[in-house]
Design a protein around this motif. Structure first.
Motif, short mmCIF file in Angstrom:
data_model
loop_
_atom_site.label_atom_id
_atom_site.label_comp_id
_atom_site.label_asym_id
_atom_site.label_seq_id
_atom_site.Cartn_x
_atom_site.Cartn_y
_atom_site.Cartn_z
N ASP A 1 -1.18 10.15 5.89
CA ASP A 1 -2.55 9.62 5.88
C ASP A 1 -3.50 10.81 5.72
OD1 ASP A 1 -5.08 8.60 6.42
OD2 ASP A 1 -4.39 7.33 8.07
N PRO A 2 -4.25 10.88 4.63
CA PRO A 2 -5.13 12.03 4.41
C PRO A 2 -6.25 12.14 5.46
CG PRO A 2 -5.51 10.35 2.75
CD PRO A 2 -4.33 9.91 3.55
N ASP A 3 -6.55 11.04 6.15
CA ASP A 3 -7.61 11.05 7.16
C ASP A 3 -7.09 11.26 8.57
OD1 ASP A 3 -9.49 10.53 5.15
OD2 ASP A 3 -9.16 8.36 5.33
N ASP A 4 -5.76 11.25 8.74
CA ASP A 4 -5.17 11.40 10.08
C ASP A 4 -3.81 12.07 9.92
OD1 ASP A 4 -4.06 11.19 12.61
OD2 ASP A 4 -4.23 9.01 12.74
N ARG A 5 -3.74 13.34 10.23
CA ARG A 5 -2.50 14.10 10.02
C ARG A 5 -1.32 13.54 10.78
NH1 ARG A 5 -3.45 20.18 11.17
NH2 ARG A 5 -4.03 19.23 13.14
N ARG A 6 -1.57 12.84 11.87
CA ARG A 6 -0.48 12.25 12.66
C ARG A 6 -0.04 10.91 12.11
NH1 ARG A 6 -3.36 11.48 17.88
NH2 ARG A 6 -5.03 11.25 16.40
N GLY A 7 -0.87 10.29 11.29
CA GLY A 7 -0.60 8.93 10.83
C GLY A 7 0.11 8.87 9.49
N LYS A 8 0.66 7.72 9.23
CA LYS A 8 1.32 7.42 7.96
C LYS A 8 0.69 6.18 7.36
CE LYS A 8 5.04 10.25 8.07
NZ LYS A 8 5.41 11.17 7.03
N LEU A 9 0.68 6.14 6.06
CA LEU A 9 0.26 4.95 5.34
C LEU A 9 1.46 4.37 4.61
CD1 LEU A 9 -3.11 6.17 3.75
CD2 LEU A 9 -2.79 4.80 5.82
N VAL A 10 1.43 3.08 4.39
CA VAL A 10 2.48 2.40 3.63
C VAL A 10 1.88 2.02 2.29
CG1 VAL A 10 4.03 0.41 3.58
CG2 VAL A 10 3.46 1.49 5.77
N ARG A 11 2.60 2.33 1.22
CA ARG A 11 2.13 1.95 -0.11
C ARG A 11 3.30 1.49 -0.97
NH1 ARG A 11 0.45 7.83 -2.56
NH2 ARG A 11 2.58 8.51 -2.98
N LEU A 12 2.97 0.79 -2.04
CA LEU A 12 3.97 0.27 -2.95
C LEU A 12 4.65 1.40 -3.72
CD1 LEU A 12 2.04 -2.69 -4.63
CD2 LEU A 12 3.82 -2.86 -2.89
N THR A 13 5.93 1.23 -3.99
CA THR A 13 6.65 2.08 -4.94
C THR A 13 6.56 1.40 -6.30
OG1 THR A 13 8.71 0.90 -4.59
CG2 THR A 13 8.29 2.83 -3.16
N ALA A 14 7.08 2.05 -7.32
CA ALA A 14 7.13 1.43 -8.65
C ALA A 14 7.94 0.13 -8.60
CB ALA A 14 7.71 2.40 -9.67
N LEU A 15 9.05 0.13 -7.86
CA LEU A 15 9.85 -1.09 -7.72
C LEU A 15 9.08 -2.15 -6.97
CD1 LEU A 15 12.49 -2.65 -8.08
CD2 LEU A 15 13.31 -1.57 -5.95
N GLY A 16 8.32 -1.76 -5.95
CA GLY A 16 7.50 -2.71 -5.21
C GLY A 16 6.44 -3.34 -6.10
N GLU A 17 5.82 -2.54 -6.94
CA GLU A 17 4.83 -3.05 -7.90
C GLU A 17 5.48 -4.03 -8.86
OE1 GLU A 17 1.14 -3.24 -9.98
OE2 GLU A 17 1.49 -2.01 -8.20
N GLU A 18 6.62 -3.66 -9.41
CA GLU A 18 7.34 -4.53 -10.35
C GLU A 18 7.77 -5.83 -9.67
OE1 GLU A 18 11.83 -4.48 -12.03
OE2 GLU A 18 10.68 -2.64 -12.42
N THR A 19 8.29 -5.74 -8.46
CA THR A 19 8.73 -6.92 -7.71
C THR A 19 7.55 -7.81 -7.38
OG1 THR A 19 10.59 -5.67 -6.81
CG2 THR A 19 9.97 -7.69 -5.65
N SER A 20 6.43 -7.21 -7.02
CA SER A 20 5.23 -7.97 -6.71
C SER A 20 4.78 -8.80 -7.90
CB SER A 20 4.12 -7.00 -6.27
OG SER A 20 2.95 -7.69 -5.96
N VAL A 21 4.79 -8.20 -9.07
CA VAL A 21 4.37 -8.91 -10.29
C VAL A 21 5.34 -10.04 -10.62
CG1 VAL A 21 4.06 -8.66 -12.79
CG2 VAL A 21 3.09 -6.95 -11.23
N ARG A 22 6.62 -9.73 -10.59
CA ARG A 22 7.64 -10.75 -10.91
C ARG A 22 7.58 -11.91 -9.92
NH1 ARG A 22 13.09 -10.28 -9.49
NH2 ARG A 22 12.70 -8.11 -9.01
N ALA A 23 7.46 -11.57 -8.63
CA ALA A 23 7.40 -12.61 -7.59
C ALA A 23 6.12 -13.43 -7.70
CB ALA A 23 7.51 -11.95 -6.22
N ALA A 24 5.01 -12.78 -8.02
CA ALA A 24 3.74 -13.50 -8.15
C ALA A 24 3.78 -14.49 -9.30
CB ALA A 24 2.58 -12.52 -8.32
N ARG A 25 4.39 -14.10 -10.40
CA ARG A 25 4.50 -15.03 -11.54
C ARG A 25 5.29 -16.28 -11.16
NH1 ARG A 25 5.63 -10.35 -16.04
NH2 ARG A 25 3.44 -9.77 -16.32
N LEU A 26 6.41 -16.06 -10.48
CA LEU A 26 7.22 -17.19 -10.01
C LEU A 26 6.45 -18.02 -8.99
CD1 LEU A 26 10.03 -18.62 -9.66
CD2 LEU A 26 10.44 -16.98 -7.81
N HIS A 27 5.78 -17.35 -8.06
CA HIS A 27 5.05 -18.02 -6.99
C HIS A 27 3.92 -18.89 -7.56
CE1 HIS A 27 4.55 -18.41 -2.72
NE2 HIS A 27 3.29 -18.01 -2.75
#
Length: 164
Positions: A99-125
């Motif tokens: 986390d750029p605003d908190d050295r002790r913290g972590k952020l969760v973000r999508l990977t390329a596979l997460g992005e691809e899965t999100s798009v594929r799943a959204a189309r089906l959904h």
């Protein structure tokens, strides 16, 4: 349905118009959740809850979110969110970054596979939402129904306590 109910027996309780209406809402939500969730699992290999987290992260515009923010959005404990994100990380859908605003913290973000899965799943959904959620409703009622659901969702969200 707006009148005060005088319930004095089990039969009256079971047949109260408000009780019946809310039961139908819950029943529809449960059945639709099962149908749509099962399709996501079979076609995309993710649970409906994982899909919801992918969508939340997609809305974060790539910067990522804290575990607390994910938990708050999904009405999960931070421990529950951590276990879910652990599974998603193991599947390659998300990654934890500093986390750029908190050295002790972590952020969760999508990977390329997460992005691809999100798009594929959204189309089906979206296809399944049209088929199972909208198609049974009269066309002239769909927009109002969606607006009413948004109102109910926001009202319920605003009543819930915020996580510390």
């Amino acid at each position: 349905m707006d009148e005060q109910s005088e319930i004095s027996s089990a039969a009256e309780a079971a047949n109260d118009p408000l009780v019946l209406a809310f039961g139908r809402l819950q029943g529809a939500a449960n059945r639709l959740g099962y149908i749509l969730g099962r399709a996501l699992e079979q076609e995309c290999g993710i649970t409906h809850l994982m899909f919801e987290v992918l969508l939340i992260l997609g809305r974060s515009k790539g910067a990522g979110l804290s575990m607390r923010a994910i938990a708050q959005e999904q009405v999960l404990t931070t421990g529950g969110a951590t276990r879910l994100v652990d599974r998603m990380e193991a599947a390659g859908l998300v990654e934890r970054v500093e986390d750029p605003d908190d050295r002790r913290g972590k952020l969760v973000r999508l990977t390329a596979l997460g992005e691809e899965t999100s798009v594929r799943a959204a189309r089906l959904h979206v296809e399944n939402i049209r088929r199972y959620f909208l198609a049974p409703l009269p066309a002239e009622d769909r927009e109002r129904f969606a607006d009413n659901l948004r109102t109910l969702s926001h009202s319920a969200r605003d009543v819930l306590p915020r996580l510390p």
